[in-house]
Design an enzyme around this catalytic site. Structure first.
Site, PDB file in Angstrom:
ATOM      1  N   LYS A   1       0.804  -1.223   0.000  1.00  0.00           N
ATOM      2  CA  LYS A   1       0.000   0.000   0.000  1.00  0.00           C
ATOM      3  C   LYS A   1       0.837   1.273   0.000  1.00  0.00           C
ATOM      4  O   LYS A   1       0.398   2.305  -0.515  1.00  0.00           O
ATOM      5  CB  LYS A   1      -0.970  -0.004   1.186  1.00  0.00           C
ATOM      6  CG  LYS A   1      -2.058  -1.073   1.083  1.00  0.00           C
ATOM      7  CD  LYS A   1      -3.048  -0.962   2.224  1.00  0.00           C
ATOM      8  CE  LYS A   1      -4.151  -2.009   2.103  1.00  0.00           C
ATOM      9  NZ  LYS A   1      -5.175  -1.873   3.167  1.00  0.00           N
TER      10      LYS A   1
ATOM     11  N   ASP B   1     -10.384   2.240   1.427  1.00  0.00           N
ATOM     12  CA  ASP B   1     -10.589   1.807   2.810  1.00  0.00           C
ATOM     13  C   ASP B   1     -11.277   2.893   3.630  1.00  0.00           C
ATOM     14  O   ASP B   1     -12.165   2.607   4.442  1.00  0.00           O
ATOM     15  CB  ASP B   1      -9.256   1.443   3.470  1.00  0.00           C
ATOM     16  CG  ASP B   1      -8.705   0.115   2.999  1.00  0.00           C
ATOM     17  OD1 ASP B   1      -9.511  -0.773   2.628  1.00  0.00           O
ATOM     18  OD2 ASP B   1      -7.469  -0.058   3.009  1.00  0.00           O
TER      19      ASP B   1
END
Length: 276
Positions: free
Chosen positions: A69, A106
């Site tokens: 990420k 997210d």
């Protein structure tokens, strides 16, 4: 019509990922019969070469999980504001003009999951842990109006990082020792972002009337902490809630079709967890 019809989840380890089941269900619900979604074991060292080897004319994008990420950010042409703020990209999109853009689903996924359960405003909250998911949780809490968040951590360095992120988000971050984590549940909402087993020891020390808990794990489920909160009548959300909502937003970015098929994605996730 676009020639893009491929996507995949990248990470290491990756064999456990539910993303293929979720995205394939979304493609089916949208009638995108020619689309494929796969999974590939890719670590930080292998990421540049893997991306360079893709035919971007065919690829719509990639879902990214640990440990990619942050590693992907230097490889991108553009990064969304949310992803840059939390320094985490979980969605890579290959645009029609050949650019690589990074997004974070997210944060809005957390927000949407909570709103679905009627939690639309949170004046104060707590976070257990201080990793990448905790950063997304803090950003989500800021969107829900939290002005003060207590973060329970083991590492002073992580505590400083969360406090700095809080400054950027306009949230006052207070830190507390991990050993006092059971006290977190006295807040209106607690987001647990730690690995399996990490919060088990708090289950027996809860307040009589705990606040809502969002535990981002989905296996094993329920966690001991989630089970203890549910027994006391608290609102409990799990990792599948986050996984489904963030996957729907990813799918919208990949396909350009919105709103995404939330019900179909959730059903696929539930079936996958049940072994169906």
């Amino acid at each position: 019509m676009t020639s893009k019809h491929r996507a995949a989840v990248l990470g290491s380890p990756i064999a456990h990922s539910l993303s293929p089941a979720l995205h394939r269900a979304a493609f089916a619900a949208l009638g995108l019969d020619g689309w494929r979604y796969d999974r590939f074991e890719v670590d930080e060292a292998g990421l540049p070469g893997f991306l360079a080897g893709l035919d971007e004319a065919e690829w719509a994008g990639c879902s990214l999980t640990m440990p990619l990420k942050r590693a992907v950010i230097p490889l991108l042409d553009e990064v969304s504001g949310t992803a840059r703020t939390v320094e985490a990209v979980n969605t890579l999109v290959f645009t029609a003009d050949g650019r690589r853009t990074g997004h974070n689903t997210d944060v809005p996924g957390l927000v949407n999951a909570l709103r679905e359960r009627g939690i639309t405003e949170v004046p104060a909250a707590a976070v257990l842990g201080a990793g990448a998911t905790a950063s997304s949780a803090l950003a989500a809490l800021a969107r829900l109006g939290a002005r003060e968040v207590t973060v329970y951590v083991r590492s002073p360095e992580r505590a400083r990082e969360m406090a700095e992120l809080g400054e950027r988000l306009g949230v006052a971050v207070r830190t507390a020792d991990w050993a006092r984590g059971a006290e977190a549940l006295a807040h209106p909402l607690t987001v647990a972002t730690t690995p399996a087993g990490a919060t088990d020891g708090f289950a027996g020390d809860l307040t009589a009337d705990p606040g809502a808990l969002f535990d981002v794990l989905y296996h094993p489920w329920p966690t001991k902490l989630a089970g203890a909160c549910a027994e006391r009548g608290a609102t409990v959300l799990g990792g599948l809630d986050l996984l489904v909502h963030q996957a729907v937003l990813q799918n919208e970015l990949f396909t350009g079709r919105a709103p995404g098929p939330l019900a179909a994605v959730r059903a696929a996730g539930e079936a996958a967890l049940a072994g169906g």
